[in-house]
Design a protein around this motif. Structure first.
Motif, PDB file in Angstrom:
ATOM      1  N   LEU A  29       0.969  -1.049  -0.047  1.00 53.48           N
ATOM      2  CA  LEU A  29      -0.081  -0.052  -0.082  1.00 53.48           C
ATOM      3  C   LEU A  29       0.750   1.314   0.099  1.00 53.48           C
ATOM      4  O   LEU A  29       0.630   2.223  -0.840  1.00 53.48           O
ATOM      5  CB  LEU A  29      -0.913   0.070   1.123  1.00 53.48           C
ATOM      6  N   GLU A  30       1.866   1.367   0.899  1.00 53.30           N
ATOM      7  CA  GLU A  30       2.654   2.390   0.862  1.00 53.30           C
ATOM      8  C   GLU A  30       3.645   2.654  -0.537  1.00 53.30           C
ATOM      9  O   GLU A  30       3.744   3.772  -0.691  1.00 53.30           O
ATOM     10  CB  GLU A  30       3.903   2.260   1.959  1.00 53.30           C
ATOM     11  N   ASP A  31       3.868   1.604  -1.002  1.00 52.20           N
ATOM     12  CA  ASP A  31       4.374   1.680  -2.285  1.00 52.20           C
ATOM     13  C   ASP A  31       3.540   2.301  -3.498  1.00 52.20           C
ATOM     14  O   ASP A  31       3.913   3.297  -4.284  1.00 52.20           O
ATOM     15  CB  ASP A  31       5.079   0.538  -3.012  1.00 52.20           C
ATOM     16  N   LEU A 205      -9.481   1.155   7.510  1.00 53.79           N
ATOM     17  CA  LEU A 205      -8.818  -0.085   6.917  1.00 53.79           C
ATOM     18  C   LEU A 205      -8.562  -1.176   8.075  1.00 53.79           C
ATOM     19  O   LEU A 205      -7.838  -0.862   8.968  1.00 53.79           O
ATOM     20  CB  LEU A 205      -7.491   0.349   6.315  1.00 53.79           C
ATOM     21  N   SER A 206      -9.223  -2.267   7.951  1.00 54.24           N
ATOM     22  CA  SER A 206      -9.087  -3.231   9.015  1.00 54.24           C
ATOM     23  C   SER A 206      -8.255  -4.597   8.365  1.00 54.24           C
ATOM     24  O   SER A 206      -8.772  -4.799   7.136  1.00 54.24           O
ATOM     25  CB  SER A 206     -10.563  -3.750   9.471  1.00 54.24           C
ATOM     26  N   PHE A 207      -7.415  -5.055   9.148  1.00 55.65           N
ATOM     27  CA  PHE A 207      -6.483  -6.042   8.470  1.00 55.65           C
ATOM     28  C   PHE A 207      -6.483  -7.222   9.398  1.00 55.65           C
ATOM     29  O   PHE A 207      -6.283  -7.279  10.558  1.00 55.65           O
ATOM     30  CB  PHE A 207      -4.979  -5.757   8.365  1.00 55.65           C
ATOM     31  N   GLY A 208      -6.959  -8.575   8.730  1.00 51.50           N
ATOM     32  CA  GLY A 208      -6.771  -9.784   9.381  1.00 51.50           C
ATOM     33  C   GLY A 208      -5.526 -10.370   9.030  1.00 51.50           C
ATOM     34  O   GLY A 208      -4.674  -9.787   8.466  1.00 51.50           O
ATOM     35  N   THR A 209      -5.162 -11.256   9.998  1.00 53.89           N
ATOM     36  CA  THR A 209      -3.871 -11.905   9.869  1.00 53.89           C
ATOM     37  C   THR A 209      -3.767 -13.475   9.283  1.00 53.89           C
ATOM     38  O   THR A 209      -3.253 -14.169   9.653  1.00 53.89           O
ATOM     39  CB  THR A 209      -3.128 -12.023  11.324  1.00 53.89           C
ATOM     40  N   LYS A 290      -5.462  -7.379  -2.506  1.00 55.65           N
ATOM     41  CA  LYS A 290      -6.561  -7.287  -2.248  1.00 55.65           C
ATOM     42  C   LYS A 290      -6.980  -5.642  -1.802  1.00 55.65           C
ATOM     43  O   LYS A 290      -8.088  -5.232  -2.208  1.00 55.65           O
ATOM     44  CB  LYS A 290      -7.229  -8.216  -1.278  1.00 55.65           C
ATOM     45  N   VAL A 291      -5.993  -5.155  -1.059  1.00 52.11           N
ATOM     46  CA  VAL A 291      -6.206  -3.708  -0.683  1.00 52.11           C
ATOM     47  C   VAL A 291      -6.405  -2.938  -1.834  1.00 52.11           C
ATOM     48  O   VAL A 291      -7.335  -1.926  -1.892  1.00 52.11           O
ATOM     49  CB  VAL A 291      -5.160  -3.249   0.395  1.00 52.11           C
ATOM     50  N   LEU A 292      -5.618  -3.008  -2.911  1.00 55.61           N
ATOM     51  CA  LEU A 292      -5.363  -2.219  -4.040  1.00 55.61           C
ATOM     52  C   LEU A 292      -6.565  -2.125  -4.863  1.00 55.61           C
ATOM     53  O   LEU A 292      -6.882  -1.492  -5.520  1.00 55.61           O
ATOM     54  CB  LEU A 292      -4.170  -2.399  -4.847  1.00 55.61           C
ATOM     55  N   ASN A 293      -7.098  -3.292  -4.959  1.00 57.69           N
ATOM     56  CA  ASN A 293      -8.179  -3.673  -6.016  1.00 57.69           C
ATOM     57  C   ASN A 293      -9.558  -3.690  -4.960  1.00 57.69           C
ATOM     58  O   ASN A 293     -10.613  -3.961  -5.596  1.00 57.69           O
ATOM     59  CB  ASN A 293      -8.229  -5.146  -6.229  1.00 57.69           C
TER      60      ASN A 293
END
Length: 311
Positions: A29-31, A205-209, A290-293
Motif C-alpha cells: 500500500l505504501e509503495d 482499514l481493518s486487516f486480518g492476519t 486485495k487492498v489495491l483492488n
C-alpha cells in the motif's frame, strides 16, 4: 482503489508471527501511495502483533522496515530451546527479553503519551487483558492512566499470549484473550466519539492476519475425544469474536468507509511458525493486492437447517 476520505484509521488483528502478512500488505500500500502510513493515518489500533505494527506506524516506521523486522527477528523471538521443547512442563515457552530488546531498538524508548505529543499527533489504541481485574484494557496515549506507561511495555503486554510468554508485570496478557483480537470496532468508536471524526469523512482499514481453513467436517465433532476439543473451541471463539466486531462496525457506523481485508489460509500456521515466513510473505502479497483492488472481506454467515415439520 477508491481514494481515502479526509480521516484515515487502521486496525490490525492479533496473530503472532502472522503479523508478517499485514506488514507486507501495508508495504505494498505504501509503495502504491508513495508515502508511509504515518503520513496519512492519525489513528491506529492493534491487538498483540497488531499492537507492534500500530505502534510502529505511530512512531513513523515504514511498513517495509516492519516486515524486515519480522523476517529478521522471528527465530530470535521464538528460539527453539529446552524451554520450548519441554513445554508444557514449563510455565511458558519463550522469554519476553528478546522481543523487548527488538521493540526497544525499533520503537525507541519513551512513553505511550509521546505519540500524542508529537507533531502531528497520532492516537493509538492498544488492547491488553488484566488477569487481576478480569477486564480488557484499552491503552491510549491521551488517557492520564496510560500516558506515562512505557510504550514498549504496553506493546509487550498486548503481545503476551498465555503459554507463549509470561504476563507483563505479573498481570497483563494478550488483548485477544477478551473479545478484541479484531479491534476494528474499537477504532470506529475511538474515531467517532473520542476524536470526533465524522464517519462520512472517515476511512477505516481493518486487516486480518489470515483466516484458518475449516478443520472439521459435518459429523466429525461427535467423534472427538476430550483433549481434541481445545482447538475447535478456541477457533470457534476467535472466528465468532472476529465476525462480531465487523458486524458491530457495519451496524453502528453505516456511513463509515469501512474496508475489511483478510486472506484465506490453506493450512494453519501457528503464532510461532517462524519457518513459514516466506509463505506468510506470499499471503501478504495477496492481501496487499486485495487492498489495491478493494477486495473487501465478508464475514461468514451461518445458515441453520430448519427442522422438518411434524406430520
Amino acid at each position: 482503489m477508491k481514494p481515502f476520505r479526509k480521516n484515515v484509521a487502521i486496525a490490525i488483528d492479533g496473530g503472532g508471527i502472522r503479523g508478517t502478512i499485514v506488514a507486507r500488505a501495508l508495504s505494498i500500500l505504501e509503495d502504491h501511495l508513495g508515502k508511509p502510513c504515518h503520513e496519512f493515518c492519525r489513528l491506529t489500533t492493534g491487538t498483540s502483533t497488531g499492537a507492534i505494527i500500530s505502534a510502529g506506524i505511530a512512531r513513523g516506521l515504514t511498513a517495509s522496515r516492519m516486515h524486515e523486522l519480522y523476517e529478521r527477528l522471528a527465530d530470535v523471538v521464538f528460539p527453539k530451546t529446552l524451554r520450548s521443547f519441554f513445554w508444557p512442563l514449563t510455565r511458558y515457552r519463550y522469554s519476553l527479553d528478546p522481543l523487548k530488546a527488538a521493540l526497544t531498538d525499533a520503537l525507541g524508548g519513551g512513553v505511550l503519551g509521546d505519540v500524542w505529543a508529537a507533531d502531528p499527533p497520532t492516537d493509538v489504541v492498544i488492547t491488553l487483558f488484566d488477569l487481576v481485574t478480569k477486564h480488557t484494557g484499552f491503552a491510549k496515549p491521551w488517557k492520564p492512566e496510560y500516558a506515562n506507561w512505557s510504550l514498549v511495555d504496553t506493546v509487550l503486554a498486548s503481545c503476551s499470549v498465555p503459554t507463549y510468554f509470561p504476563p507483563v508485570h505479573g498481570r497483563y496478557v494478550d488483548g485477544g484473550v477478551g473479545s478484541y483480537a479484531n479491534p476494528s470496532y474499537l477504532a470506529a468508536y475511538e474515531a467517532r466519539f473520542y476524536l470526533d471524526w465524522d464517519p462520512n469523512e472517515t476511512t477505516l482499514l481493518s486487516f486480518g492476519t489470515g483466516r484458518y481453513p475449516q478443520v472439521l467436517q459435518p459429523g466429525q465433532a461427535s467423534r472427538l475425544w476430550p483433549w481434541q476439543w481445545l482447538e475447535p473451541i478456541l477457533g470457534a471463539f476467535q472466528q465468532s469474536a472476529d465476525d462480531q466486531q465487523i458486524h458491530l462496525v457495519n451496524t453502528f457506523f453505516p456511513n463509515l468507509d469501512f474496508r475489511r481485508f483478510q486472506v484465506e489460509m490453506r493450512e494453519p500456521i501457528g503464532m510461532d511458525g517462524t519457518s513459514r515466513i516466506p509463505e506468510l510473505t506470499a499471503y501478504g502479497d495477496e492481501l496487499g493486492h486485495k487492498v489495491l483492488n478493494d477486495e473487501t472481506d465478508t464475514p461468514i454467515e451461518v445458515a441453520f437447517v430448519k427442522p422438518a415439520r411434524r406430520p
